[in-house]
Design a protein around this motif. Structure first.
Motif, PDB file in Angstrom:
ATOM      1  N   UNK A 113     -18.607  10.498  10.865  1.00  0.00           N
ATOM      2  CA  UNK A 113     -17.611  10.545  11.742  1.00  0.00           C
ATOM      3  C   UNK A 113     -16.123  10.419  11.033  1.00  0.00           C
ATOM      4  N   UNK A 114     -15.094  11.233  11.550  1.00  0.00           N
ATOM      5  CA  UNK A 114     -14.104  11.186  11.410  1.00  0.00           C
ATOM      6  C   UNK A 114     -12.964  10.376  11.398  1.00  0.00           C
ATOM      7  N   UNK A 115     -11.877  10.489  11.629  1.00  0.00           N
ATOM      8  CA  UNK A 115     -10.456   9.935  11.448  1.00  0.00           C
ATOM      9  C   UNK A 115      -9.578  10.775  12.208  1.00  0.00           C
ATOM     10  N   UNK A 116      -9.522  10.637  13.717  1.00  0.00           N
ATOM     11  CA  UNK A 116      -8.400  12.156  14.417  1.00  0.00           C
ATOM     12  C   UNK A 116      -7.261  11.790  14.876  1.00  0.00           C
ATOM     13  N   UNK A 117      -6.368  12.455  14.820  1.00  0.00           N
ATOM     14  CA  UNK A 117      -5.086  12.019  14.566  1.00  0.00           C
ATOM     15  C   UNK A 117      -3.998  12.239  16.359  1.00  0.00           C
ATOM     16  N   UNK A 151      -7.503  20.642  15.723  1.00  0.00           N
ATOM     17  CA  UNK A 151      -7.640  18.980  15.993  1.00  0.00           C
ATOM     18  C   UNK A 151      -7.727  19.098  14.702  1.00  0.00           C
ATOM     19  N   UNK A 152      -6.864  17.917  14.151  1.00  0.00           N
ATOM     20  CA  UNK A 152      -5.828  17.167  13.229  1.00  0.00           C
ATOM     21  C   UNK A 152      -6.980  15.507  12.719  1.00  0.00           C
ATOM     22  N   UNK A 153      -7.026  15.594  11.537  1.00  0.00           N
ATOM     23  CA  UNK A 153      -8.133  14.756  10.851  1.00  0.00           C
ATOM     24  C   UNK A 153      -7.792  13.685   9.807  1.00  0.00           C
ATOM     25  N   UNK A 154      -7.693  13.351   9.347  1.00  0.00           N
ATOM     26  CA  UNK A 154      -7.141  12.490   8.491  1.00  0.00           C
ATOM     27  C   UNK A 154      -8.111  12.334   7.170  1.00  0.00           C
ATOM     28  N   UNK A 155      -7.800  12.292   6.242  1.00  0.00           N
ATOM     29  CA  UNK A 155      -9.235  12.256   4.872  1.00  0.00           C
ATOM     30  C   UNK A 155      -9.534  10.708   4.248  1.00  0.00           C
ATOM     31  N   UNK A 156     -10.440  11.036   3.318  1.00  0.00           N
ATOM     32  CA  UNK A 156     -11.005   9.463   3.475  1.00  0.00           C
ATOM     33  C   UNK A 156      -9.951   8.564   2.397  1.00  0.00           C
ATOM     34  N   UNK A 157      -9.604   9.946   1.881  1.00  0.00           N
ATOM     35  CA  UNK A 157      -8.435   8.697   0.993  1.00  0.00           C
ATOM     36  C   UNK A 157      -7.839   8.291   1.311  1.00  0.00           C
ATOM     37  N   UNK A 186       0.420   9.681   5.898  1.00  0.00           N
ATOM     38  CA  UNK A 186      -0.696   9.874   5.628  1.00  0.00           C
ATOM     39  C   UNK A 186      -0.523  11.613   5.431  1.00  0.00           C
ATOM     40  N   UNK A 187      -1.306  12.851   4.707  1.00  0.00           N
ATOM     41  CA  UNK A 187      -1.770  14.422   5.196  1.00  0.00           C
ATOM     42  C   UNK A 187      -2.747  14.150   5.743  1.00  0.00           C
ATOM     43  N   UNK A 188      -2.407  15.171   7.224  1.00  0.00           N
ATOM     44  CA  UNK A 188      -3.812  15.592   8.130  1.00  0.00           C
ATOM     45  C   UNK A 188      -4.338  16.630   7.277  1.00  0.00           C
ATOM     46  N   UNK A 189      -5.917  16.929   8.301  1.00  0.00           N
ATOM     47  CA  UNK A 189      -5.774  18.119   7.862  1.00  0.00           C
ATOM     48  C   UNK A 189      -6.535  18.645   8.763  1.00  0.00           C
ATOM     49  N   UNK A 232       1.485   7.958  11.101  1.00  0.00           N
ATOM     50  CA  UNK A 232       2.044   9.251  10.684  1.00  0.00           C
ATOM     51  C   UNK A 232       2.047  10.376  10.114  1.00  0.00           C
ATOM     52  N   UNK A 233       1.874  11.826  10.653  1.00  0.00           N
ATOM     53  CA  UNK A 233       1.692  12.743   9.501  1.00  0.00           C
ATOM     54  C   UNK A 233       2.479  12.976   8.514  1.00  0.00           C
ATOM     55  N   UNK A 234       2.320  14.036   7.311  1.00  0.00           N
ATOM     56  CA  UNK A 234       3.220  13.667   6.230  1.00  0.00           C
ATOM     57  C   UNK A 234       4.059  14.852   6.502  1.00  0.00           C
ATOM     58  N   UNK A 235       3.950  16.309   6.919  1.00  0.00           N
ATOM     59  CA  UNK A 235       4.933  16.740   7.542  1.00  0.00           C
ATOM     60  C   UNK A 235       5.725  16.707   8.466  1.00  0.00           C
ATOM     61  N   UNK A 236       5.981  14.943   9.213  1.00  0.00           N
ATOM     62  CA  UNK A 236       6.774  15.453  10.161  1.00  0.00           C
ATOM     63  C   UNK A 236       7.675  14.495   9.609  1.00  0.00           C
ATOM     64  N   UNK A 237       7.343  14.132   8.561  1.00  0.00           N
ATOM     65  CA  UNK A 237       9.111  13.542   7.247  1.00  0.00           C
ATOM     66  C   UNK A 237       8.439  11.601   7.454  1.00  0.00           C
TER      67      UNK A 237
END
Length: 415
Positions: A360-364, A394-400, A46-49, A410-415
C-alpha cells in the motif's frame, strides 16, 4: 471597562514610543506564533513523489567467481624420473604440445626386447612355411615309397611261402615290415598336415607372432606414456614437479583448465529464483578490472536451493572471455530479468510492505495522507511498476516521512 481599555491603550502607545525596537521584536514573535499555529493545523511539511510513466528494467546483481568448464590433473601413469618440464604456471598450451617428459630408458629397453621377440616369431613362422612344409611333404613321399616297397615284399613273401621256398618266420618279418611302413606314412602325413596351411603347428607359430606384435605395441604405448602432452587448448594452473623428481603412477604433475567457454558461477539469494531463466543476457565485470565489462548468458539454474545459505547456484557462459579473465577471479554479474517500455512507475521508497501480498501507499489527497492499496508488477532497482490503485500524476508520500494514514500534511514544494 471602557476606561480601563483606554488606559491599556495609552500605556501600550507609551511603551511603543519609549521602546520602538523591543516593540518590533514583540510584534514579530506574535506573528511567528500565529503562523506556527496555522501551519500546525495544516500538518507537517513532507516531500512528495509523483506517479509517472516510463521504461522500467528489473536487474538482479550478483557476485561470484570465474570457473573454467573443465579442470583436470595431468598425472604420471608410470614410475620414473622427471627429465623435463616444458611449461610454467599461466602458460597456454595447444593440443599435442609436450608438457612433461620422463626418463624413458626403461621403456626403450622394453621396446627393444619386444622387437627382438617379434623378429624371432616371424622367423619361426617363415621357416615353417619355407623349410618345414617342403621337408614334411618329402617325408610323406618317402613313406609312400617305403610302403609300396613293403607291400611288394610282403606279397612276394606270401607267394614263396605258399610254394614252400620261404619259411614262416621270413613271411612274418615281411608282414611286420609292411605294418611299420604303413605307420610311418600315417605319421608323415599327420606331420605334413600340422605344418601345412591351417595346421596346428602353423597356428601355434601364427599365435606366437600375434602375441609378439601385441607385446611390441604395449611396450611402445608405455614408452609413449613417458611423454605427457596436452589434449585440448588449456592454461596451466599449477606445476607440481621439477626435473629430477621421482614420481609414481597417479602422481599429480600439473593442473590444467580448458580454454574457451569460460563460466561464471554465482549464488544469488533464493528470492531471486523466480526471476532467473536460462538464456537471459547479462553483463559482468571482474573486480580486478572494474571498468572492463563483458557479455555473459545464463546457462543453468540449479534445481535445488542450498539449505545452509539459502542460495541457488547459477552458471553463466562467457562466449568471448577477455584475455585478462582468470579462473577464481571475483566478478560482479548484472542480469536483466525483465523490461517494460511504457508503464506507470512509482519510487520503491513510497511502497509500504512491498514484499507482502498487500502492499500500500499513502496518497496526498485534499491535504491528508490517504492509504491506498496497490497491485505491483515489475520491480527495478529503485522503482516499481503499478498495475492497479494509482493513476499517472498521483502524489504519494515516501515511507521515510513517518506519516500516518489520515494525518494532515503539506507537500514540501508548497513551502
Amino acid at each position: 471597562m471602557a476606561s480601563s481599555s483606554k488606559g491599556l491603550g495609552k500605556r501600550l502607545a507609551g511603551f511603543w514610543k519609549k521602546h520602538p525596537v523591543w516593540s518590533l521584536v514583540l510584534a514579530a514573535g506574535v506573528l511567528l506564533v500565529a503562523l506556527g499555529g496555522v501551519r500546525s493545523l495544516r500538518g507537517p511539511e513532507v516531500p512528495v513523489l509523483e506517479v509517472k510513466r516510463g521504461p522500467l528494467v528489473h536487474r538482479v546483481v550478483m557476485s561470484g567467481r570465474v570457473s573454467p568448464p573443465a579442470e583436470w590433473v595431468v598425472a604420471s601413469q608410470l614410475p620414473g624420473t622427471v627429465a623435463r618440464v616444458l611449461v610454467d604456471e599461466g602458460a597456454r598450451v595447444q593440443p599435442g604440445q609436450v608438457l612433461v617428459e620422463l626418463d624413458a630408458a626403461p621403456q626403450e629397453a622394453d621396446v627393444a626386447r619386444a622387437r627382438a621377440a617379434l623378429a624371432q616369431a616371424r622367423a619361426r613362422l617363415g621357416g615353417l612355411k619355407e623349410v618345414g612344409v617342403p621337408q614334411r611333404e618329402e617325408a610323406v613321399r618317402r613313406a609312400e615309397a617305403e610302403l609300396a616297397r613293403a607291400e611288394r615284399e610282403a606279397q612276394r613273401a606270401r607267394t614263396l611261402a605258399e610254394a614252400g621256398v620261404m619259411t614262416r618266420v621270413q613271411l612274418e618279418e615281411a608282414v611286420t615290415a609292411l605294418d611299420v611302413a604303413r605307420s610311418r606314412l600315417v605319421s608323415a602325413r599327420a606331420e605334413a598336415a600340422g605344418s601345412g596351411q591351417g595346421g596346428s603347428e602353423q597356428r601355434q607359430a601364427e599365435a606366437a607372432l600375434a602375441q609378439a606384435e601385441a607385446e611390441l605395441r604395449a611396450a611402445e604405448a608405455r614408452r609413449a606414456q613417458a611423454t605427457l602432452t596436452a589434449t585440448t587448448p588449456a592454461v596451466v594452473l599449477t606445476r607440481e614437479v621439477e626435473p629430477g623428481d621421482s614420481v609414481q603412477p597417479g602422481a599429480k604433475l600439473l593442473t590444467l583448465a580448458r580454454l574457451g567457454g569460460t563460466q561464471l558461477t554465482v549464488e544469488p539469494d533464493e528470492r531471486n529464483l523466480a526471476y532467473l531463466r536460462e538464456g537471459q543476457k547479462a553483463v559482468a565485470s571482474a573486480e580486478a578490472f572494474p571498468r572492463e565489462r563483458f557479455s555473459a548468458e545464463v546457462e543453468t539454474v540449479a534445481p535445488s536451493v542450498n539449505p545452509d545459505r539459502g542460495t541457488v547456484e547459477v552458471k553463466l557462459a562467457v562466449p568471448q572471455p577477455p584475455e585478462y579473465l582468470r579462473p577464481g577471479m571475483t566478478v560482479s554479474v548484472d542480469v536483466e530479468v525483465g523490461r517494460r517500455e511504457d508503464v506507470r512507475v512509482v519510487p520503491l521508497d513510497a511502497v509500504h510492505e512491498a514484499s507482502s501480498e498487500s502492499p500500500w501507499v499513502l496518497v496526498l489527497r485534499d491535504g491528508r495522507a490517504e492509504r491506498v492499496g496497490v497491485k505491483t508488477g515489475l520491480r527495478g532497482e529503485d522503482r516499481v511498476e503499478v498495475l492497479e490503485g494509482l493513476s499517472e500524476g498521483d502524489r504519494v508520500l515516501p515511507t521515510s516521512a513517518k506519516v500516518k494514514p489520515g494525518q494532515r500534511v503539506r507537500p514540501a514544494e508548497e513551502g
